[in-house]
Design an enzyme around this catalytic site. Structure first.
Site, PDB file in Angstrom:
ATOM      1  N   HIS A  63      10.707  -0.063  -1.956  1.00 55.75           N
ATOM      2  CA  HIS A  63       9.568  -0.978  -1.722  1.00 55.75           C
ATOM      3  C   HIS A  63       9.938  -2.423  -2.059  1.00 55.75           C
ATOM      4  O   HIS A  63       9.122  -3.181  -2.589  1.00 55.75           O
ATOM      5  CB  HIS A  63       8.348  -0.552  -2.542  1.00 55.75           C
ATOM      6  N   ASN A 136       0.593   4.857  -0.504  1.00 53.41           N
ATOM      7  CA  ASN A 136       1.301   4.576   0.741  1.00 53.41           C
ATOM      8  C   ASN A 136       0.307   4.547   1.893  1.00 53.41           C
ATOM      9  O   ASN A 136      -0.869   4.859   1.708  1.00 53.41           O
ATOM     10  CB  ASN A 136       2.352   5.659   1.017  1.00 53.41           C
TER      11      ASN A 136
END
Ligand code: NDP
Length: 495
Positions: A63, A136
């Site tokens: 990420h 997510n």
């Protein structure tokens, strides 16, 4: 016009060094003679370069490429029957939030638009501490056992010798881990290339728990549905945008907020009681599974709106640290093993990346009093507890524990301690088959084309192993895909 004086009367036009002393010349280096050597005594030159050399902090292992904004969460429906958390205490209650979106596999400068899962991490600045829901844009994940997480990420990163990303590594990993197929089909489908961060849903993904004022616990999943509507790029559109504007999602989000077109999401929850857990035909704490909407209906909770851009990207977004272990009274974890490992891993990665005092940085500071016995450490930027005793308990004034906030016990199934094979007794194929049914025919066709393109260069043995997994999900779908793959090979060979 902005004032050149701050409220203390200081002159804000004055350019200073880090010690506050004025910079008299920022153009010319101190030299011994007009054509002579640079002098070590040029302290301003040294400070300027030394700071520049240290501008980059370690990027997140996953990420790394992210974008985000501040906003507000507003309760629209009462869920106090489930949770005593202060942010849910009344309809109409507003809580400030920070939301960071991200790509998963790419590095900090990676294009926003490639096929990938997207991170959807929210920090709620509640009156009782920060609650981080680190989710997510998918309700599921590739693996269910945290032992496999570093292997999974390695397979999505770069080849050790050549240094480029490799579909062979990706499909090798997926074909050796049948539990990944639900998330693989989702990723290869339309939602693997969202048109923007504004046009996708967010999911807490794991099961968590909610605890009410009577100390009763229910299990919960969180869903944030986009109010902008789902919109995706095709594979070709995503690739074209990667070349045109690698920061497309970042720019889209920033500009929408700048133009006061504030994006918003509606929060829903699904809940499960202990009795429902016992009767559930699958393990509801398995991160590769959804809780079917038909059995566990969505219940509306509130609205999340993003309305304030970061004042400074590095300070507000890069230094933001989200950790699933940041929980508040009334919201807790579950036995999901992936979540349990993340309770450790996220806080740990931020200690490495930002230091042990990362909770003192602007985006991470709780907006309620933080009264703690931690002391010292690099970059301790508050008063470090002042003169207060640095141990607990002590005989002097200082913060005390609150036993009434202790969580109700979480029941454990009787059993033995060992490494249970997480593939025994798990049905990895029924829910992916249902996902194929959810997709419309044109979406299924794009899914086949996307997989065909992505798998083109993958060795035959890996292709066949993955086709075997797809066959277990849906034989007709696997045969269509096998035909498409063999046609692609034929075309490449000039047949
Ligand atoms: P439902 O028919 O009730 O729900 C299907 C859900 O699938 C929709 O609500 C939507 O989720 C999502 N969806 C629609 N099109 C796509 C697509 N092209 N790609 C990915 N997701 C899509 O069925 P169930 O609850 O029984 O779930 C069936 C399957 O749907 C699951 O196996 C799972 O793969 C997928 N799904 C289920 C979710 C859940 O929490 N139950 C959430 C998301 C997907 P949304 O409304 O969240 O956009």
């Amino acid at each position: 016009m902005p004032s050149d004086k701050d409220p203390t009367g200081a002159d804000l036009t004055q350019f200073t060094q880090a010690n506050g002393a004025v910079v008299a010349n920022d153009e010319n280096t101190l030299r011994g003679g007009a054509r002579g050597p640079v002098l070590l005594a040029d302290m301003w030159l040294l400070e300027k370069h030394a700071h520049f050399n240290r501008e980059r902090i370690p990027e997140r292992v996953v990420h790394a490429k992210g974008s985000g904004a501040y906003g507000t969460f507003t309760v629209t429906h009462d869920i106090t029957a489930f949770s005593k958390a202060s942010l849910f205490s009344a309809v109409g209650k507003e809580t400030p939030v920070l939301l960071r979106f991200s790509q998963v596999a790419g590095e900090m400068g990676y294009a926003d638009t490639g096929r990938d899962v997207r991170g959807f991490a929210i920090k709620f600045y509640t009156e009782e501490g920060n609650w981080d829901l680190v989710g997510n844009n998918t309700p599921i994940f590739f693996v269910r056992d945290p032992m496999k997480f570093p292997d999974f990420i390695h397979s999505q990163k770069r080849l050790p010798q050549e240094g480029w990303r490799s579909p062979t590594m990706q499909w090798d990993f997926w074909s050796l881990h049948p539990e990944s197929v639900h998330q693989v089909l989702w990723l290869m489908g339309d939602r693997g290339t969202p048109k923007s961060y504004r046009h996708m849903n967010g999911y807490g993904s794991h099961a968590y728990s909610l605890i009410n004022a009577r100390g009763q616990r229910v299990w919960v999943k969180f869903h944030f549905k986009t109010n902008q509507g789902i919109a995706n790029f095709s594979d070709d559109e995503a690739n074209a945008m990667t070349g045109k504007d690698p920061d497309h999602h970042r720019r889209d989000l920033f500009m929408a907020i700048e133009q006061r077109d504030y994006p918003s999401w509606t929060l829903f929850i699904q809940t499960m009681t202990d009795d429902q857990v016992a009767a559930c035909p699958f393990d509801p704490f398995d991160l590769t599974k959804v809780w079917p909407h038909g059995d566990f209906p969505l219940q509306q909770v509130g609205t999340l709106e993003l309305n304030t851009n970061p004042g400074n990207f590095f300070v507000d977004i890069e230094q933001a640290a989200f950790a699933p272990s940041s929980l508040v009274p009334g919201i807790s974890y579950s036995p999901d093993p992936m979540l349990q490992a993340r309770l450790f891993a996220y806080a740990d990665t931020h200690r490495y990346r930002l230091g042990v005092n990362n909770h003192l940085l602007r985006p991470n500071q709780p907006r309620c009093p933080m009264q703690i016995y931690h002391r010292d450490g690099l970059m301790r930027a508050d008063d470090n507890g002042g003169a207060a005793m640095p141990y607990h308990p002590n005989s002097f004034p200082g913060p005390q524990v609150m036993p009434e906030e202790y969580e109700p016990p979480m029941p454990l199934a009787a059993g033995e301690m060992r490494r249970f094979d997480h593939r025994i007794g798990y049905d990895d194929f029924s829910q992916p088959a249902r996902l194929l049914q959810v997709m419309k025919e044109d979406g299924r066709e794009r899914l086949i084309q996307n997989i065909t393109g992505h798998m083109a260069e993958v060795p035959e043995v890996i292709k066949q192993r993955q086709l075997g997994i797809f066959r277990s999900v849906d034989a007709a779908f696997a045969e269509r895909l096998a035909l498409s793959l063999s046609k692609a090979v034929g075309l490449a060979a000039g047949d």
